[in-house]
Write an enzyme that holds these catalytic residues in place. Structure first.
Site, PDB file in Angstrom:
ATOM      1  N   CYS A  82     129.766 -40.154  28.878  1.00  0.00           N
ATOM      2  CA  CYS A  82     130.464 -39.532  30.005  1.00  0.00           C
ATOM      3  C   CYS A  82     130.865 -38.089  29.653  1.00  0.00           C
ATOM      4  O   CYS A  82     129.999 -37.258  29.412  1.00  0.00           O
ATOM      5  CB  CYS A  82     131.649 -40.415  30.396  1.00  0.00           C
ATOM      6  SG  CYS A  82     132.336 -40.002  31.995  1.00  0.00           S
ATOM      7  N   HIS A 169     129.055 -45.946  31.193  1.00  0.00           N
ATOM      8  CA  HIS A 169     129.856 -46.534  30.105  1.00  0.00           C
ATOM      9  C   HIS A 169     129.209 -47.808  29.555  1.00  0.00           C
ATOM     10  O   HIS A 169     129.240 -48.842  30.219  1.00  0.00           O
ATOM     11  CB  HIS A 169     131.263 -46.833  30.603  1.00  0.00           C
ATOM     12  CG  HIS A 169     132.043 -45.583  30.865  1.00  0.00           C
ATOM     13  ND1 HIS A 169     132.815 -44.977  29.908  1.00  0.00           N
ATOM     14  CD2 HIS A 169     132.117 -44.806  31.963  1.00  0.00           C
ATOM     15  CE1 HIS A 169     133.344 -43.882  30.404  1.00  0.00           C
ATOM     16  NE2 HIS A 169     132.943 -43.744  31.655  1.00  0.00           N
ATOM     17  N   GLU A 171     130.298 -49.531  27.086  1.00  0.00           N
ATOM     18  CA  GLU A 171     131.288 -50.379  26.426  1.00  0.00           C
ATOM     19  C   GLU A 171     131.951 -51.393  27.349  1.00  0.00           C
ATOM     20  O   GLU A 171     132.655 -52.281  26.890  1.00  0.00           O
ATOM     21  CB  GLU A 171     132.360 -49.496  25.741  1.00  0.00           C
ATOM     22  CG  GLU A 171     133.271 -48.700  26.671  1.00  0.00           C
ATOM     23  CD  GLU A 171     132.655 -47.397  27.192  1.00  0.00           C
ATOM     24  OE1 GLU A 171     131.426 -47.237  27.108  1.00  0.00           O
ATOM     25  OE2 GLU A 171     133.411 -46.556  27.712  1.00  0.00           O
ATOM     26  N   VAL A 226     151.906 -63.701  12.502  1.00  0.00           N
ATOM     27  CA  VAL A 226     150.590 -63.689  11.861  1.00  0.00           C
ATOM     28  C   VAL A 226     150.334 -62.367  11.118  1.00  0.00           C
ATOM     29  O   VAL A 226     149.774 -62.375  10.019  1.00  0.00           O
ATOM     30  CB  VAL A 226     149.468 -64.017  12.887  1.00  0.00           C
ATOM     31  CG1 VAL A 226     149.442 -63.027  14.022  1.00  0.00           C
ATOM     32  CG2 VAL A 226     148.102 -64.061  12.221  1.00  0.00           C
TER      33      VAL A 226
END
Ligand code: XMP
Length: 510
Positions: A82, A169, A171, A226
């Site tokens: 982009c 994009h 992703e 955690v």
């Protein structure tokens, strides 16, 4: 270990790009765009990805993030996404235009399959577009490799220099072949090996800690969650009994939490543990404080002071282990990401801190830390515990903190968790908890007027706490929570459900 760095120009998907690269087992981290070229070289990446950005190259302006053209001559492949593609085109002398016809959303795209970036894909694929500007003319040496009906140049490539740009994009989920494109870039174009695994992280962090600490002593701030448990386990592998864990009860924990943490710790983790009861000390300093950032700063500082005092008692320990994770780092403000809030263990640290920090999880997301915990043999009870913020109930009591409010919130919170567990939702939900806004409203109980606090319930799903969606809890679960809280918790006469997602809200109210 091979790595591909994401040069971050502030795009909304920048982190997602890094996550996707890691999912393909290549290490990746976000690097602010103004990082020096020397620093990039020092990290020795096998490739770079230029992220998107909210800024417009066509409109220009002083604030527009740019980089030196030298980045393109590092001799490693670069993928511009982009804005990243447009910037690459601009740096190489191409034309950026404001097309007039914006493209947002799912779009059909034609691909030139002779480009190695699109190897194995179909000629027509669908992808997510989100842009106003576009490349009007490719720079010299480049060729167009993708187009849409509205956009003649939706992708470009400089074959000799291994420079690639795509306007869409890869992703996001809306680009179904996006992972294939990233895979082609990482493995075929950059020549990476998929060698970033949990085992490799354990080994490299153990080695790094051994080197840093030498023969020194280390303490670890353990919360029972955690993150700090995994951090402690990792460091324990490196330094053994020279590690002492310190569990601080600041009086703002969930009901009976201190007892539970100590029991779980003794059962699961065979390490030195000191338990500090610091309730009075924290509550005294927090008295009358209502500003969220001030609360966080005070809590961060008190934690460190306690750790420093304890370090002096343990043959002068120099190092402090913290379970800081990547989302804490990003949200506390990096070069490009705006500061949202000072996570107590990042932005809340005092400047004159004497201990040196060891943060083995600093570049990991929560789901990666859970995987690491499983690899290290941590019990399910700890691995799947819902996150609880270091400042605890201090940032869930809106306004000033009093013992009365802490008790109300602990009791209400216990009911929320019990009902979530009873509905079988505890592991499916990222976090679920109660909030006490310091306002009062009128109610009627029996024949009596009441004037008491409301409790807000928050439950949401998330992958990494950077974005979150509120959970559509079944009405009967909400109803049970509401009636139990109002009936069982003194001082509460109303329950509301928080139906806001992140963004625009944050997960915690403060
Ligand atoms: P926000 O409220 O920033 O929360 O959307 C994102 C995640 O981070 C936790 N959180 C914190 N954890 N120290 C922590 O250890 C902090 O100061 C802090 N603030 C928020 C929050 O519970 C959520 O999981």
């Amino acid at each position: 270990m091979d790595s591909v760095l994401v040069i971050d120009f502030g795009g909304q998907y920048s982190q997602l790009i890094a996550r996707r690269v890691r999912e393909l087992r290549v290490f990746s981290e976000l690097i602010p765009y103004d990082t020096s070229i020397e620093e990039i070289k020092r990290k020795n990446p096998k490739g770079l990805i230029f992220s998107g950005s909210p800024y417009s190259i066509a409109s220009g302006g002083n604030e527009m993030p740019v980089i030196d053209k030298k980045f393109l001559s590092l001799g490693i492949p670069i993928l511009g996404i982009c804005y990243g593609m447009q910037l690459m085109a601009r740096l190489c002398g191409g034309d950026i235009v404001r097309t007039g016809s914006n493209e947002y959303g799912k779009t059909e795209i034609n691909l030139d399959l002779s480009s190695p970036l699109f190897d194995g894909l179909k000629i027509k694929e669908s992808c997510l577009m989100s842009h106003r500007d576009s490349v009007g003319k490719v720079p010299e040496g480049f060729k167009a490799i993708a187009s849409t009906p509205n956009l003649p140049i939706a992708g470009m490539e400089h074959p000799g220099k291994k420079l690639f740009g795509i306007q869409f994009h890869p992703e996001v989920m809306h680009t179904p072949s996006g992972m294939d494109i990233l895979r082609n870039f990482l493995f075929d174009i950059c020549g990476c090996s998929p060698n970033w695994t949990m085992v490799s992280i354990i080994e490299s962090e153990t080695e790094k800690t051994k080197e840093t600490v030498g023969k020194g002593e280390v303490i670890c701030g353990l919360s029972g969650g955690v993150d700090s448990s995994v951090a402690a386990l990792l460091v324990h592998r490196a330094v053994g009994d020279r590690l002492t864990c310190i569990f601080v009860d600041h009086g703002l924990l969930r009901k009976d939490e201190a007892k539970q943490v100590i029991e779980t710790f003794k059962k699961n983790l065979k390490m030195n543990l000191i338990h500090i009861d610091a309730k009075d000390r924290f509550l005294k300093r927090l008295k009358g404080i209502i500003d969220p950032e001030e609360k966080r700063k005070i809590i961060g500082e008190e934690f460190i002071r306690i750790f420093e005092e304890e370090a002096l008692k343990i043959k002068n320990a120099d190092y402090l282990v913290q379970g800081t994770l990547y989302s804490d780092v990003i949200e506390s403000g990096t070069g490009t990401a705006a500061k949202i809030k000072s996570h107590h263990n990042v932005g809340g640290l005092p400047e004159d801190m004497k201990l040196k920090l060891i943060e083995p999880l600093r570049l990991l997301f929560k789901d990666e830390i859970r995987k690491l915990g499983i690899e290290l043999g941590l019990s399910d009870e700890i691995v799947w515990r819902q996150p609880f913020p270091g400042p605890g109930l201090a940032i869930r009591i809106i306004g000033d903190i009093t013992l009365e409010k802490i008790k109300i919130l602990q009791d209400a919170d216990e009911i929320v968790i019990e009902e979530i567990k009873r509905a079988g939702l505890y592991r499916k939900i990222w976090q679920s908890f109660a909030i006490l806004p310091s306002i009062k409203s009128v109610g009627v109980m029996g024949d009596e007027r009441t004037y008491a606090y409301p409790i807000a319930i928050r439950a949401f799903s998330s992958v990494d706490a950077m974005t979150a969606d509120w959970v559509r809890l079944p009405y009967d679960v909400l109803e049970r929570m509401s009636s139990r809280i109002i009936n069982e918790v003194d001082g509460v006469n109303r329950v509301v459900y928080d139906i806001s997602s992140k963004p625009p809200s944050t997960i915690e109210w403060e």
